[in-house]
Write a protein that holds these residues in place. Structure first.
Motif, PDB file in Angstrom:
ATOM      1  N   TRP A  57     -55.723 -81.908  49.766  1.00  0.00           N
ATOM      2  CA  TRP A  57     -55.252 -81.903  48.382  1.00  0.00           C
ATOM      3  C   TRP A  57     -53.754 -82.199  48.354  1.00  0.00           C
ATOM      4  N   GLU A 107     -50.575 -83.102  45.335  1.00  0.00           N
ATOM      5  CA  GLU A 107     -50.277 -83.284  43.909  1.00  0.00           C
ATOM      6  C   GLU A 107     -50.079 -84.755  43.562  1.00  0.00           C
ATOM      7  N   LEU A 127     -53.887 -83.801  41.957  1.00  0.00           N
ATOM      8  CA  LEU A 127     -53.689 -83.018  40.742  1.00  0.00           C
ATOM      9  C   LEU A 127     -54.224 -83.710  39.502  1.00  0.00           C
ATOM     10  N   GLN A 151     -58.419 -81.155  38.331  1.00  0.00           N
ATOM     11  CA  GLN A 151     -57.350 -81.121  39.326  1.00  0.00           C
ATOM     12  C   GLN A 151     -57.879 -81.347  40.744  1.00  0.00           C
ATOM     13  N   TRP A 181     -53.230 -78.429  52.017  1.00  0.00           N
ATOM     14  CA  TRP A 181     -52.519 -78.408  50.734  1.00  0.00           C
ATOM     15  C   TRP A 181     -51.090 -78.926  50.873  1.00  0.00           C
ATOM     16  N   GLY A 220     -47.901 -79.801  48.147  1.00  0.00           N
ATOM     17  CA  GLY A 220     -47.389 -79.825  46.774  1.00  0.00           C
ATOM     18  C   GLY A 220     -45.891 -79.611  46.778  1.00  0.00           C
ATOM     19  N   HIS A 225     -45.991 -77.516  41.171  1.00  0.00           N
ATOM     20  CA  HIS A 225     -46.691 -76.261  41.467  1.00  0.00           C
ATOM     21  C   HIS A 225     -47.209 -75.579  40.201  1.00  0.00           C
ATOM     22  N   VAL A 235     -50.654 -76.470  38.454  1.00  0.00           N
ATOM     23  CA  VAL A 235     -51.944 -76.058  39.017  1.00  0.00           C
ATOM     24  C   VAL A 235     -52.462 -74.875  38.203  1.00  0.00           C
ATOM     25  N   ARG A 236     -53.675 -74.999  37.708  1.00  0.00           N
ATOM     26  CA  ARG A 236     -54.228 -73.990  36.809  1.00  0.00           C
ATOM     27  C   ARG A 236     -54.488 -72.672  37.537  1.00  0.00           C
ATOM     28  N   VAL A 287     -56.484 -71.521  41.111  1.00  0.00           N
ATOM     29  CA  VAL A 287     -55.865 -70.697  42.158  1.00  0.00           C
ATOM     30  C   VAL A 287     -56.759 -69.502  42.481  1.00  0.00           C
ATOM     31  N   SER A 318     -46.234 -73.008  46.546  1.00  0.00           N
ATOM     32  CA  SER A 318     -47.435 -73.193  45.731  1.00  0.00           C
ATOM     33  C   SER A 318     -47.937 -71.846  45.220  1.00  0.00           C
TER      34      SER A 318
END
Length: 236
Positions: A6, A8, A46, A51, A66, A68, A72, A75-76, A80, A102
């Motif tokens: 992942w 962003e 993202l 996302q 990850w 990012g 940051h 991100v919902r 998370v 993050s």
């Protein structure tokens, strides 16, 4: 083992220099060498639907990698929460570079995860301080990166379960740059290098670390703990 990388993917869209270094995105560069290592890899960003981390994607992911930096807060929180639940249930998590800030890493660490930083293109030497650790397999005594962003102590994280790498920078700072943790049934590895304007993820030793780390973080196949009120095993 299924890996999801992942990213962003915002620097690549905004900064021509980053696009030049990583034409297929940072996620694409990481996925490429993981696939060469024989791993089943997919990527997510993202701006993908949900996302990039739908319930289906997360349920099928054995290890989540990850990256990012500038997004940051986008991100919902519900995503998370779902990642945290998956880690506690056994999914591995590899957090790279600026992913220290993050939401998911701060949630799992329970601290600010703050640090010193300086972007000056200076030499970084990552010393292997746990040569018996499987993440260091195939490496020499250190990894030498000609140019990187500096991260310096104090790094506001809990004491690592295992400290694998310590970095020294040409400006004089040091940093705990390879740290492992266990949370629930899941394993977490934080690895410091990877500033977006430097070709760090093309370095063969860095690639070796991440391939090793993914294998180390693979979920353990075993019984799930049982919680709550329990009947006695013996007569009482």
């Amino acid at each position: 083992m299924k890996i999801t990388v992942w990213n962003e993917n915002r620097h690549e869209k905004k900064n021509p220099r980053v696009k030049e270094v990583y034409p297929n995105g940072i996620h694409g560069a990481i996925a490429a060498f993981l696939e060469k290592g024989g791993l089943d890899v997919t990527t997510a960003t993202l701006d993908d639907p949900n996302q990039g981390l739908t319930d289906d994607v997360l349920s099928k992911t054995d290890v989540l990698v990850w990256w990012g930096h500038i997004a940051h807060e986008e991100v919902r929180d519900d995503i998370v929460d779902k990642i945290q639940a998956r880690v506690l249930d056994g999914m591995g998590l590899i957090v790279l570079h600026s992913g220290h800030f993050s939401k998911i890493f701060k949630t799992l660490m329970g601290t600010s995860c703050d640090l010193k930083w300086r972007e000056a293109g200076e030499n970084e030497r990552l010393w292997v301080v746990d040569p018996a650790h499987p993440i260091t397999e195939g490496l020499g005594e250190y990894i030498d990166l000609e140019k990187e962003e500096m991260y310096g102590e104090h790094f506001d994280i809990p004491a690592p379960d295992e400290l694998v790498f310590v970095s020294w920078f040409a400006g004089g700072e040091v940093f705990r740059s390879g740290c492992t943790y266990k949370r629930g049934r899941g394993k977490i590895f934080y690895f410091r290098p990877g500033h977006e304007t430097y070709p760090t993820y093309y370095n063969e030793d860095v690639q070796k670390v991440l391939v090793n780390a993914v294998h180390w973080a693979e979920p353990v196949k075993g019984p799930k703990p049982i919680y709550g009120n329990a009947n006695p095993l013996e007569q009482i």
